[in-house]
Design a protein around this motif. Structure first.
Motif, PDB file in Angstrom:
ATOM      1  N   MET A  89      -1.485  10.611   7.060  1.00 56.09           N
ATOM      2  CA  MET A  89      -2.160   9.384   6.625  1.00 56.09           C
ATOM      3  C   MET A  89      -3.260   9.609   5.617  1.00 56.09           C
ATOM      4  O   MET A  89      -3.354   8.894   4.634  1.00 56.09           O
ATOM      5  CB  MET A  89      -2.727   8.669   7.842  1.00 56.09           C
ATOM      6  CG  MET A  89      -1.636   8.118   8.709  1.00 56.09           C
ATOM      7  SD  MET A  89      -2.173   7.880  10.365  1.00 56.09           S
ATOM      8  CE  MET A  89      -3.396   6.626  10.182  1.00 56.09           C
ATOM      9  N   ASN A  90      -4.136  10.598   5.870  1.00 58.05           N
ATOM     10  CA  ASN A  90      -5.262  10.866   4.969  1.00 58.05           C
ATOM     11  C   ASN A  90      -6.053   9.588   4.701  1.00 58.05           C
ATOM     12  O   ASN A  90      -6.254   9.187   3.561  1.00 58.05           O
ATOM     13  CB  ASN A  90      -4.754  11.472   3.650  1.00 58.05           C
ATOM     14  CG  ASN A  90      -5.875  12.062   2.843  1.00 58.05           C
ATOM     15  OD1 ASN A  90      -6.875  12.477   3.412  1.00 58.05           O
ATOM     16  ND2 ASN A  90      -5.729  12.098   1.544  1.00 58.05           N
ATOM     17  N   TYR A  91      -6.459   8.914   5.754  1.00 62.85           N
ATOM     18  CA  TYR A  91      -7.138   7.627   5.635  1.00 62.85           C
ATOM     19  C   TYR A  91      -8.654   7.797   5.637  1.00 62.85           C
ATOM     20  O   TYR A  91      -9.372   6.916   5.231  1.00 62.85           O
ATOM     21  CB  TYR A  91      -6.670   6.724   6.784  1.00 62.85           C
ATOM     22  CG  TYR A  91      -7.131   5.288   6.712  1.00 62.85           C
ATOM     23  CD1 TYR A  91      -7.109   4.585   5.521  1.00 62.85           C
ATOM     24  CD2 TYR A  91      -7.573   4.642   7.847  1.00 62.85           C
ATOM     25  CE1 TYR A  91      -7.523   3.280   5.466  1.00 62.85           C
ATOM     26  CE2 TYR A  91      -7.983   3.327   7.803  1.00 62.85           C
ATOM     27  CZ  TYR A  91      -7.961   2.646   6.606  1.00 62.85           C
ATOM     28  OH  TYR A  91      -8.375   1.357   6.562  1.00 62.85           O
ATOM     29  N   HIS A 112      -6.907  16.252   3.565  1.00 61.15           N
ATOM     30  CA  HIS A 112      -5.457  16.034   3.520  1.00 61.15           C
ATOM     31  C   HIS A 112      -4.676  17.231   4.044  1.00 61.15           C
ATOM     32  O   HIS A 112      -3.535  17.097   4.440  1.00 61.15           O
ATOM     33  CB  HIS A 112      -5.011  15.632   2.114  1.00 61.15           C
ATOM     34  CG  HIS A 112      -4.482  16.761   1.304  1.00 61.15           C
ATOM     35  ND1 HIS A 112      -5.306  17.721   0.773  1.00 61.15           N
ATOM     36  CD2 HIS A 112      -3.215  17.096   0.961  1.00 61.15           C
ATOM     37  CE1 HIS A 112      -4.551  18.596   0.134  1.00 61.15           C
ATOM     38  NE2 HIS A 112      -3.292  18.249   0.229  1.00 61.15           N
ATOM     39  N   MET A 166       0.810  -1.213   0.000  1.00 60.59           N
ATOM     40  CA  MET A 166       0.000   0.000   0.000  1.00 60.59           C
ATOM     41  C   MET A 166       0.847   1.270   0.000  1.00 60.59           C
ATOM     42  O   MET A 166       0.318   2.354  -0.130  1.00 60.59           O
ATOM     43  CB  MET A 166      -0.898   0.033   1.231  1.00 60.59           C
ATOM     44  CG  MET A 166      -1.846  -1.112   1.368  1.00 60.59           C
ATOM     45  SD  MET A 166      -3.016  -1.118   0.042  1.00 60.59           S
ATOM     46  CE  MET A 166      -4.144   0.132   0.604  1.00 60.59           C
ATOM     47  N   PHE A 167       2.126   1.129   0.200  1.00 61.82           N
ATOM     48  CA  PHE A 167       2.989   2.310   0.405  1.00 61.82           C
ATOM     49  C   PHE A 167       2.847   3.319  -0.725  1.00 61.82           C
ATOM     50  O   PHE A 167       2.853   2.957  -1.898  1.00 61.82           O
ATOM     51  CB  PHE A 167       4.454   1.871   0.536  1.00 61.82           C
ATOM     52  CG  PHE A 167       5.393   3.005   0.798  1.00 61.82           C
ATOM     53  CD1 PHE A 167       5.379   3.642   2.020  1.00 61.82           C
ATOM     54  CD2 PHE A 167       6.257   3.470  -0.180  1.00 61.82           C
ATOM     55  CE1 PHE A 167       6.222   4.711   2.274  1.00 61.82           C
ATOM     56  CE2 PHE A 167       7.099   4.543   0.068  1.00 61.82           C
ATOM     57  CZ  PHE A 167       7.084   5.160   1.292  1.00 61.82           C
ATOM     58  N   VAL A 204     -12.247   9.540   4.489  1.00 65.27           N
ATOM     59  CA  VAL A 204     -12.939  10.323   3.472  1.00 65.27           C
ATOM     60  C   VAL A 204     -14.334  10.585   4.031  1.00 65.27           C
ATOM     61  O   VAL A 204     -14.797   9.827   4.885  1.00 65.27           O
ATOM     62  CB  VAL A 204     -13.033   9.590   2.112  1.00 65.27           C
ATOM     63  CG1 VAL A 204     -11.707   9.563   1.414  1.00 65.27           C
ATOM     64  CG2 VAL A 204     -13.571   8.194   2.284  1.00 65.27           C
ATOM     65  N   MET A 260     -10.873   5.370   3.321  1.00 62.34           N
ATOM     66  CA  MET A 260     -10.402   5.352   1.945  1.00 62.34           C
ATOM     67  C   MET A 260     -10.436   3.930   1.383  1.00 62.34           C
ATOM     68  O   MET A 260     -10.865   3.708   0.263  1.00 62.34           O
ATOM     69  CB  MET A 260      -8.992   5.890   1.910  1.00 62.34           C
ATOM     70  CG  MET A 260      -8.631   6.549   0.619  1.00 62.34           C
ATOM     71  SD  MET A 260      -7.074   7.364   0.776  1.00 62.34           S
ATOM     72  CE  MET A 260      -7.495   9.022   0.336  1.00 62.34           C
ATOM     73  N   CYS A 295      -2.752   1.853   5.338  1.00 62.28           N
ATOM     74  CA  CYS A 295      -3.173   2.985   4.504  1.00 62.28           C
ATOM     75  C   CYS A 295      -2.064   3.562   3.646  1.00 62.28           C
ATOM     76  O   CYS A 295      -2.325   4.449   2.849  1.00 62.28           O
ATOM     77  CB  CYS A 295      -3.833   4.062   5.348  1.00 62.28           C
ATOM     78  SG  CYS A 295      -2.709   4.994   6.329  1.00 62.28           S
ATOM     79  N   GLY A 296      -0.866   3.085   3.759  1.00 62.62           N
ATOM     80  CA  GLY A 296       0.164   3.479   2.806  1.00 62.62           C
ATOM     81  C   GLY A 296       1.040   4.626   3.230  1.00 62.62           C
ATOM     82  O   GLY A 296       2.093   4.825   2.639  1.00 62.62           O
ATOM     83  N   ALA A 297       0.619   5.407   4.226  1.00 59.23           N
ATOM     84  CA  ALA A 297       1.445   6.528   4.649  1.00 59.23           C
ATOM     85  C   ALA A 297       1.815   6.360   6.112  1.00 59.23           C
ATOM     86  O   ALA A 297       1.110   5.696   6.866  1.00 59.23           O
ATOM     87  CB  ALA A 297       0.718   7.842   4.434  1.00 59.23           C
ATOM     88  N   GLN A 346     -10.910  17.221  -0.418  1.00 61.39           N
ATOM     89  CA  GLN A 346      -9.533  17.718  -0.455  1.00 61.39           C
ATOM     90  C   GLN A 346      -9.104  18.361   0.858  1.00 61.39           C
ATOM     91  O   GLN A 346      -7.923  18.348   1.193  1.00 61.39           O
ATOM     92  CB  GLN A 346      -9.376  18.731  -1.597  1.00 61.39           C
ATOM     93  CG  GLN A 346      -9.459  18.103  -2.977  1.00 61.39           C
ATOM     94  CD  GLN A 346      -9.472  19.143  -4.073  1.00 61.39           C
ATOM     95  OE1 GLN A 346      -9.814  20.294  -3.840  1.00 61.39           O
ATOM     96  NE2 GLN A 346      -9.126  18.730  -5.277  1.00 61.39           N
TER      97      GLN A 346
END
Lengths: 159, 377
Positions: free
Chosen positions: B163-165, B73, A52-53, B167, B172, B157-159, B70
């Motif tokens: 994070m911005n997870y 984030h 997911m990175f 919505v 997300m 979540c990738g970050a 938007q």
């Protein structure tokens, strides 16, 4: 006399807490397996980021140098920072109809905040986040990338 | 009797006067670009005047042109150590306007990740607090345990930080299959490691001497300055929003609001350590019963809030974070205001630091747990 005794007691209690703290340090010296330090960049070969990175946006291409971007500009609209710029052109199809395709998919990595909104907005799943995290370059202009490879065209059947 | 120095020529006592000194904006213990104008007499602080504006990015103004998806984030970049809670506050405010029912799955996942974020924030604070006092060891230990939480976030979540997870309407994407396993492994690991924190720092004599009775804030002052979060709770001001205005899944869990009466730096330290235990207990209660269901409610591609005013507050690692949205019915807010905990907490600094020494000011600032981009949006 009382003051001296108090003074000595305080020194002893201070030493005791010092030893207590040092006991943890001693524990980790004698248990090197519990140390989690990674030797980067020596471990570059084995270092793998999670799927997911969010590294950077890439446009996926298949073996025949075909991508799935229809140039709908959904990602360009949803991006909060103007990171993505889609420059499209019109080409003539074999049957004589004109069709809009992408000319350049410009991605400004220097402006990207990695919010992942473009990936979510893409209706054809043409773009994704790569796992590459080493973005350092010598000049800022190198951070502006054209994502579609030269000579690439739209995959058959994607609309 | 105190000896007063005299002028050799005239024989009169020497005059003393106050002087000014700038602490920051590049001082390492201000954790960012905060400039404090100190009025001193010798080493005693008479007045502290914080000067802001070195990292102002006008986030609230930028929100007026952005869509509601938007905006989220941007809140990552305010209090970056509790980014998920900030995201959640905006999401909840927008969901309040849309009048959508959020699935239980989303509520529980949001709560678990909020508590993980709180833990990671407190771990970082603990490490940095030790370093401000001159003990670099704690910094390494705090970051060691924080890394495990950050890995869980990265996998799901990738970050790692921004994070911005969230919505509006949910999350997300769904949690990673390893999420539950990783979180449980972390809680078991950290339950063993948290007593190490006490052994290293809490029981140390030098640490106790430097924090006990330093920077006392009374309950009355805490209330009148609007000091919230662990800082306010250390002065006996019960202000936990998770308890008083529960949101997400906080209604389902059983936890204690940590309160102390002393109001000094040591009390603020102890409150945060105790909160880490409480957070772990909340995670343990929820992690095994994440309900099945959707991770997101379908919302329109362009979200438009009905005309009106919406306010939502959440408890971040630093205190009460509020989002106030005025909508005119458009796709972006007419006006938006964030109530950040750091700003109010900083306002009490002058009251706490009066009469203290410069070295104590470093301790007081560190126990306030300031994040400058949050104060100076």
């Amino acid at each position: 006399m009382k003051a001296i005794v108090k003074y000595i007691i305080s020194i002893i209690s201070a030493l005791r807490t010092l030893i207590k703290g040092m006991a943890i340090t001693g524990h980790y010296i004698s248990h090197p397996k519990e140390i989690i330090t990674q030797q980067y960049p020596e471990n570059r070969e084995t270092l793998k980021m999670f799927d997911m990175f969010r590294g950077e946006v890439v446009l996926t291409h298949n073996e025949d140098n075909e991508h799935m971007c229809t140039g709908c500009s959904a990602c360009e609209v949803v991006c909060p920072n103007g990171t993505i710029e889609i420059i499209s052109k019109r080409i003539e199809m074999p049957d004589g109809k004109k069709k809009k395709v992408i000319d350049k998919f410009v991605y400004h990595l220097s402006m990207c905040t990695f919010c992942n909104l473009c990936i979510l907005s893409c209706p054809t799943d043409a773009i994704k986040m790569s796992q590459d995290f080493e973005h350092a370059v010598f000049d800022r202009s190198q951070l502006t990338k054209v994502l579609n490879k030269p000579g690439s065209k739209l995959m058959e059947g994607v609309r | 009797m105190e000896e007063i120095a005299t002028n050799k020529n005239t024989g009169k006592p020497l005059e003393t006067q106050e002087y000014f000194i700038n602490m920051g904006p590049q001082h390492p213990s201000t954790h960012g670009v905060l400039r404090l104008l100190l009025t001193l007499e010798g080493e005693i602080i008479h007045n502290v005047e914080p000067h802001l504006g070195y990292i102002h990015r006008s986030i609230e103004k930028m929100c007026e042109k952005d869509s509601y998806t938007q905006i989220i984030h941007l809140t990552d970049r305010m209090d970056y150590l509790s980014s998920h809670m900030n995201n959640e506050a905006v999401s909840l405010a927008v969901e309040q306007g849309l009048e959508v029912e959020i699935p239980d799955r989303v509520k529980v996942i949001r709560t678990i990740i909020s508590e993980l974020t709180r833990l990671s924030s407190h771990q970082l604070w603990w490490g940095v607090f030790g370093m401000d006092l001159g003990a670099i060891t704690s910094f390494l230990y705090g970051f060691r345990d924080r890394e495990m939480i950050i890995d869980i976030f990265e996998e799901t979540c990738g970050a790692r930080l921004t994070m911005n997870y969230n919505v509006p309407g949910g999350l997300m994407f769904d949690i990673h299959p390893n999420f539950q396993k990783g979180t449980k492994a972390f809680v078991t690991h950290f339950k063993k490691k948290l007593p190490e924190y006490d052994q290293l720092l809490t029981e140390n004599v030098i640490f106790e001497l430097r924090t006990k009775g330093v920077g006392v804030l009374s309950k009355e002052d805490a209330i009148s300055f609007g000091v919230t979060g662990p800082t306010g709770r250390a002065s006996g001001f019960s202000n936990d929003i998770r308890k008083h205005n529960p949101y997400s899944a906080y209604t389902q869990v059983d936890f204690n609001e940590v309160l102390r009466e002393e109001g000094d730096s040591y009390a603020r330290y102890k409150v945060r350590i105790q909160e880490m235990w409480e957070s772990m207990s909340i995670i343990e209660q929820l992690i095994d019963n994440i309900p099945e269901g959707d991770y997101k409610v379908k919302t329109k591609a362009v979200i438009k809030l009905p005309k009106g005013e919406y306010y939502q507050k959440v408890e971040t690692a630093r205190g009460e974070f509020g989002v106030y949205i005025i909508s005119e019915g458009g796709k972006s807010p007419y006006r938006l205001k964030f109530r950040s905990p750091g700003f109010s907490n900083l306002s009490a600094l002058n009251r706490m630091a009066k009469g203290a020494k410069i070295a104590d000011l470093v301790v007081i600032m560190s126990t306030l747990d300031l994040v400058i981009p949050d104060i100076d949006r």
